[in-house]
Design a protein around this motif. Structure first.
Motif, PDB file in Angstrom:
ATOM      1  N   CYS A   1     -10.427 -48.033 -67.569  1.00 12.43           N
ATOM      2  CA  CYS A   1      -9.090 -47.561 -67.219  1.00 12.43           C
ATOM      3  C   CYS A   1      -8.032 -48.159 -68.139  1.00 12.43           C
ATOM      4  O   CYS A   1      -7.097 -47.459 -68.561  1.00 12.43           O
TER       5      CYS A   1
ATOM      6  N   GLU B   1      -9.988 -42.028 -58.108  1.00 16.42           N
ATOM      7  CA  GLU B   1      -8.565 -41.716 -57.952  1.00 16.42           C
ATOM      8  C   GLU B   1      -7.747 -42.329 -59.093  1.00 16.42           C
ATOM      9  O   GLU B   1      -6.709 -41.786 -59.487  1.00 16.42           O
ATOM     10  N   GLU B   2      -8.221 -43.431 -59.625  1.00 11.54           N
ATOM     11  CA  GLU B   2      -7.567 -44.076 -60.766  1.00 11.54           C
ATOM     12  C   GLU B   2      -8.092 -43.543 -62.089  1.00 11.54           C
ATOM     13  O   GLU B   2      -7.327 -43.304 -63.035  1.00 11.54           O
TER      14      GLU B   2
ATOM     15  N   TYR C   1     -19.995 -39.476 -53.995  1.00 13.18           N
ATOM     16  CA  TYR C   1     -19.448 -38.340 -53.269  1.00 13.18           C
ATOM     17  C   TYR C   1     -20.387 -37.154 -53.401  1.00 13.18           C
ATOM     18  O   TYR C   1     -21.216 -37.096 -54.312  1.00 13.18           O
TER      19      TYR C   1
ATOM     20  N   GLY D   1     -17.925 -42.476 -50.784  1.00 14.23           N
ATOM     21  CA  GLY D   1     -16.863 -43.407 -51.099  1.00 14.23           C
ATOM     22  C   GLY D   1     -17.431 -44.650 -51.759  1.00 14.23           C
ATOM     23  O   GLY D   1     -18.552 -44.647 -52.282  1.00 14.23           O
ATOM     24  N   PRO D   2     -16.681 -45.765 -51.776  1.00 15.76           N
ATOM     25  CA  PRO D   2     -17.183 -46.995 -52.415  1.00 15.76           C
ATOM     26  C   PRO D   2     -18.314 -47.603 -51.598  1.00 15.76           C
ATOM     27  O   PRO D   2     -18.163 -47.864 -50.408  1.00 15.76           O
TER      28      PRO D   2
ATOM     29  N   TRP E   1     -19.035 -45.714 -56.556  1.00 13.75           N
ATOM     30  CA  TRP E   1     -18.432 -44.625 -55.801  1.00 13.75           C
ATOM     31  C   TRP E   1     -19.376 -43.430 -55.762  1.00 13.75           C
ATOM     32  O   TRP E   1     -19.853 -42.957 -56.801  1.00 13.75           O
TER      33      TRP E   1
ATOM     34  N   THR F   1     -16.168 -47.042 -60.881  1.00 16.65           N
ATOM     35  CA  THR F   1     -14.706 -47.076 -60.984  1.00 16.65           C
ATOM     36  C   THR F   1     -14.107 -46.108 -59.973  1.00 16.65           C
ATOM     37  O   THR F   1     -14.604 -44.990 -59.811  1.00 16.65           O
ATOM     38  N   ASP F   2     -13.041 -46.525 -59.338  1.00 20.44           N
ATOM     39  CA  ASP F   2     -12.360 -45.676 -58.365  1.00 20.44           C
ATOM     40  C   ASP F   2     -11.921 -44.376 -59.047  1.00 20.44           C
ATOM     41  O   ASP F   2     -11.097 -44.401 -59.961  1.00 20.44           O
TER      42      ASP F   2
END
Length: 223
Positions: free
Chosen positions: A105, A131-132, A183, A160-161, A181, A128-129
């Motif tokens: 990131c 959303e970021e 999904y 999710g995490p 993560w 890594t998230d």
């Protein structure tokens, strides 16, 4: 108070040097494969015909080298200092590939270069998230660029995490914990579209034979 999970960089810096005794020999880059099963599933054609490529989480660097030997300019970013030092040592003689020690990131946020393709093969996207990460990836793709990533298919209700655990470190009972993560393909498609991607193809590649675990494979583009 429980100790917080190690970051992925700390995890790999601790785990990789202790996998075996002595220096690990330089691996020979084999086929470029998205799944964990040799000869099963698609290959580098999912990236299209890029001139420049960014890999997020190259690990040993063999996949980046595979692309560089095809004439593609490859930048490979990993936040494990151990992984990057080793990849630089192993592949110093290969033109067209640059290994960078940085958080994915942070690199995407500060690096102004645009790439024809960005990919992660069981790499940084998993740890890594999204959303970021995903909006930053979209901004670093050239018009018409593609983003491809793969990792193990998610287990039922494990979304999710999620904590990934392992005990290594020379036989000592020390537990290392990192987050990854996970999904469903539909959830990934929604995350990508909300981050500016179009033409999203998110699916699970079934495993061959009697293998139990397939591979989540996602390809998305920007306009």
């Amino acid at each position: 108070m429980p100790r917080p999970p190690l970051t992925p960089a700390e995890y790999w810096d601790l785990y990789k040097p202790h996998r075996g005794e002595g220096e690990q020999p330089t691996p020979e880059p084999g086929p470029f494969e998205w799944t964990q099963f040799p000869g099963h599933g698609p290959g580098p054609e999912l990236l299209g015909a890029p001139r420049t490529v960014l890999e997020l989480g190259p690990g040993e660097g063999a996949d980046a080298v595979h692309l560089a030997r095809r004439g593609i300019e490859v930048t490979a970013v990993d936040f494990s200092a151990f992984q990057i030092e080793r990849a630089r040592r192993w592949w110093a003689h290969v033109p067209g590939v640059t290994f960078v020690h940085a958080d994915a990131c942070d690199f995407l946020l500060t690096e102004a270069t645009e790439y024809d393709a960005i990919y992660s093969m069981w790499g940084a996207v998993w740890f890594t998230d999204p959303e970021e990460l995903l909006p930053l990836v979209a901004k670093r793709l050239a018009p018409g660029g593609v983003f491809v990533f793969s990792h193990a298919e998610p287990g039922p209700d494990a979304y999710g995490p999620q904590q990934m655990r392992g005990k290594w470190l020379e036989g000592r009972e020390r537990e290392l914990t990192v987050l990854r993560w996970q999904y469903t393909p539909d959830a990934w498609a929604d995350l990508l579209k909300r981050s500016g991607f179009t033409h999203v193809d998110a699916r699970v590649v079934p495993p061959p034979g009697d293998e139990a675990l397939g591979t989540l494979l996602v390809r998305a583009a920007v306009a």
